[in-house]
Design a protein around this motif. Sequence first.
Motif, short mmCIF file in Angstrom:
data_model
loop_
_atom_site.label_atom_id
_atom_site.label_comp_id
_atom_site.label_asym_id
_atom_site.label_seq_id
_atom_site.Cartn_x
_atom_site.Cartn_y
_atom_site.Cartn_z
N VAL A 163 0.86 -1.19 0.00
CA VAL A 163 0.00 0.00 0.00
C VAL A 163 0.89 1.23 0.00
N ASP A 165 1.81 5.43 -0.07
CA ASP A 165 1.42 6.57 0.76
C ASP A 165 0.41 7.43 0.00
N PRO A 166 -0.60 7.95 0.68
CA PRO A 166 -1.58 8.81 0.01
C PRO A 166 -0.92 10.04 -0.61
N THR A 167 -1.40 10.45 -1.77
CA THR A 167 -0.88 11.64 -2.44
C THR A 167 -1.36 12.89 -1.71
N SER A 172 -5.33 10.24 -2.99
CA SER A 172 -5.28 9.04 -3.84
C SER A 172 -4.11 8.16 -3.42
N VAL A 173 -4.27 6.87 -3.62
CA VAL A 173 -3.23 5.93 -3.20
C VAL A 173 -3.09 4.83 -4.25
#
Length: 206
Positions: A163, A165-167, A172-173
């Motif tokens: 998984v 890291d979120p943007t 978004s990931v």
Amino acid sequence: MAPPRVSARRRRPGLIALAVLLITGGGAGGALLLMESGQRTEVVTVVRHVPVGQVVTDRDLGEASVALDPVLKAVKAVDRGDVVGKRAAVELTPGSLLSHGQVTGSSLVKAGEQVVPVGLKPEQVPASALAPGQRVQIVRVPGEDQETSRTQAEPIPAHVVKVGDPTPGTGSVVVDVAAAKAEAPLLASWASTGNIRLLIDAQGGS
């Protein structure tokens, strides 16, 4: 009249009570534990949360000196290097002792599988945190310019490998999932359209 003499060897009620409790409740086993409590072993502990499937790093681990029960298969401190770099076979929680059975050297990508990167917006994934090893279903949904149909393609089963890291700003990931080679190309084409949703299977689900 002279006061009664007090014995120089004072009795300690707490220790006496503990001895009685061990004898009446734990028997010989409790007494043995009390006798061996001074024999301590340096073992490996978990100091940071490690989800299932994630690689165990040296920063995730600590050490402690404990009176080790032979039943516990804890990793000894001298063997710490043997577990670093392996993956968590179960969820590792801070404050627990680490055993060899809790880590594995097996890869999350098995023979006959391919890894597909899937970009997901916040509304496309469940609120529950994703973790490596989780089994999921990738579902195709109609796009904004398509009519909703009750007949949709069958979901594609997969499991999470990594998984990202979120943007910042969008949330978004990118989630790497492993799917069967026969279905991986189709899943990649679905992911390119963005018209997908990710569902988490119940634990133990197929």
